[in-house]
Write a protein that holds these residues in place. Structure first.
Motif, PDB file in Angstrom:
ATOM      1  N   GLU A   1       0.831  -1.205   0.000  1.00 17.98           N
ATOM      2  CA  GLU A   1       0.000   0.000   0.000  1.00 17.98           C
ATOM      3  C   GLU A   1       0.863   1.251   0.000  1.00 17.98           C
ATOM      4  N   LEU A   2       0.326   2.272  -0.620  1.00 19.94           N
ATOM      5  CA  LEU A   2       0.891   3.611  -0.509  1.00 19.94           C
ATOM      6  C   LEU A   2      -0.124   4.404   0.289  1.00 19.94           C
ATOM      7  N   ARG A   3       0.262   4.827   1.471  1.00 25.49           N
ATOM      8  CA  ARG A   3      -0.644   5.561   2.357  1.00 25.49           C
ATOM      9  C   ARG A   3      -0.299   7.037   2.270  1.00 25.49           C
ATOM     10  N   TRP A   4      -1.320   7.848   1.978  1.00 28.72           N
ATOM     11  CA  TRP A   4      -1.117   9.286   1.815  1.00 28.72           C
ATOM     12  C   TRP A   4      -1.697  10.035   3.000  1.00 28.72           C
ATOM     13  N   TYR A   5      -0.849  10.882   3.596  1.00 28.17           N
ATOM     14  CA  TYR A   5      -1.224  11.704   4.738  1.00 28.17           C
ATOM     15  C   TYR A   5      -1.181  13.160   4.311  1.00 28.17           C
ATOM     16  N   ARG A   6      -2.195  13.922   4.687  1.00 30.56           N
ATOM     17  CA  ARG A   6      -2.177  15.362   4.398  1.00 30.56           C
ATOM     18  C   ARG A   6      -1.072  16.028   5.201  1.00 30.56           C
TER      19      ARG A   6
ATOM     20  N   PRO B   1       3.867  -9.328  -7.366  1.00 33.07           N
ATOM     21  CA  PRO B   1       4.141 -10.737  -7.666  1.00 33.07           C
ATOM     22  C   PRO B   1       4.233 -10.992  -9.168  1.00 33.07           C
ATOM     23  N   PRO B   2       4.962 -12.022  -9.582  1.00 30.37           N
ATOM     24  CA  PRO B   2       5.130 -12.320 -11.011  1.00 30.37           C
ATOM     25  C   PRO B   2       3.797 -12.443 -11.742  1.00 30.37           C
ATOM     26  N   GLY B   3       3.758 -11.872 -12.946  1.00 28.06           N
ATOM     27  CA  GLY B   3       2.567 -11.944 -13.772  1.00 28.06           C
ATOM     28  C   GLY B   3       1.557 -10.857 -13.498  1.00 28.06           C
ATOM     29  N   ALA B   4       1.734 -10.106 -12.415  1.00 29.83           N
ATOM     30  CA  ALA B   4       0.759  -9.084 -12.062  1.00 29.83           C
ATOM     31  C   ALA B   4       1.226  -7.683 -12.436  1.00 29.83           C
ATOM     32  N   ALA B   5       2.502  -7.509 -12.792  1.00 26.50           N
ATOM     33  CA  ALA B   5       3.045  -6.169 -12.997  1.00 26.50           C
ATOM     34  C   ALA B   5       2.820  -5.620 -14.398  1.00 26.50           C
TER      35      ALA B   5
ATOM     36  N   PHE C   1       8.512   5.071  -7.616  1.00 27.21           N
ATOM     37  CA  PHE C   1       7.091   4.715  -7.546  1.00 27.21           C
ATOM     38  C   PHE C   1       6.752   3.634  -8.570  1.00 27.21           C
ATOM     39  N   LEU C   2       7.228   3.803  -9.799  1.00 23.99           N
ATOM     40  CA  LEU C   2       6.975   2.812 -10.839  1.00 23.99           C
ATOM     41  C   LEU C   2       7.657   1.482 -10.507  1.00 23.99           C
ATOM     42  N   SER C   3       8.840   1.535  -9.907  1.00 29.51           N
ATOM     43  CA  SER C   3       9.514   0.306  -9.487  1.00 29.51           C
ATOM     44  C   SER C   3       8.717  -0.408  -8.408  1.00 29.51           C
ATOM     45  N   TRP C   4       8.135   0.371  -7.498  1.00 23.94           N
ATOM     46  CA  TRP C   4       7.306  -0.222  -6.448  1.00 23.94           C
ATOM     47  C   TRP C   4       6.091  -0.917  -7.057  1.00 23.94           C
ATOM     48  N   ILE C   5       5.475  -0.290  -8.063  1.00 18.37           N
ATOM     49  CA  ILE C   5       4.325  -0.917  -8.713  1.00 18.37           C
ATOM     50  C   ILE C   5       4.757  -2.207  -9.421  1.00 18.37           C
TER      51      ILE C   5
END
Length: 151
Positions: free
Chosen positions: A61-66, A135-139, A127-131
């Motif tokens: 998850e990427l959690r965003w805080y104001r 798991p394999p096959g999902a990226a 960010f793109l590397s994190w995405i």
């Protein structure tokens, strides 16, 4: 004398509120994995509605805080599994006034709901590397065609 006491209490309350903001930020940033990130929270007016904050990467998850909030919970959570980058662009018009010039705006879908996020050009790579680290096959379907590395 009552006026002076009121001003003193007001200054003390203001000091406590500012201290809470700084302590909150220090607690989140000490663990690492923090990026500066703006999220478009309102689309009523074109090129407006951006809110500054910071993002924290957790496992999936990427959690965003104001930035200016007393909340300890994230305002928005983007799950890596349902996140796809549709396009990227440079800030335009009014957006250039609300964010640094080297930032990039990414239009993403998160569980079929569009979301626009803005971050520094150097942060986009991470960010793109994190995405892609899913798991394999999902990226592969998560990135727009222009974002995929050449084979």
């Amino acid at each position: 004398m009552e006026f002076v006491e009121g001003v003193g209490i007001g200054i003390a309350v203001l000091f406590v509120l500012l201290a809470v903001l700084f302590v909150r930020r220090a607690l989140f940033t000490r663990s690492g994995g923090i990026i500066r990130l703006s999220v478009r929270v309102s689309t009523l007016l074109n090129q407006r509605g951006w809110s500054p904050g910071f993002g924290r990467f957790t496992d999936d998850e990427l959690r965003w805080y104001r930035m200016f909030s007393f909340a300890l919970r994230p305002k928005r959570v983007l799950a890596r599994r349902g996140l796809a980058v549709e396009s990227r662009r440079a800030p335009e018009g009014q957006e250039r006034l609300s964010m640094p010039e080297d930032w990039v705006i990414l239009r993403c879908t998160s569980h079929h709901a569009p979301v626009e996020i803005a971050m520094a050009r150097s942060t986009v790579t991470g960010f793109l590397s994190w995405i892609e680290a899913a798991p394999p096959g999902a990226a592969s379907p998560r990135l727009a065609p222009q974002d995929r590395p050449a084979a």
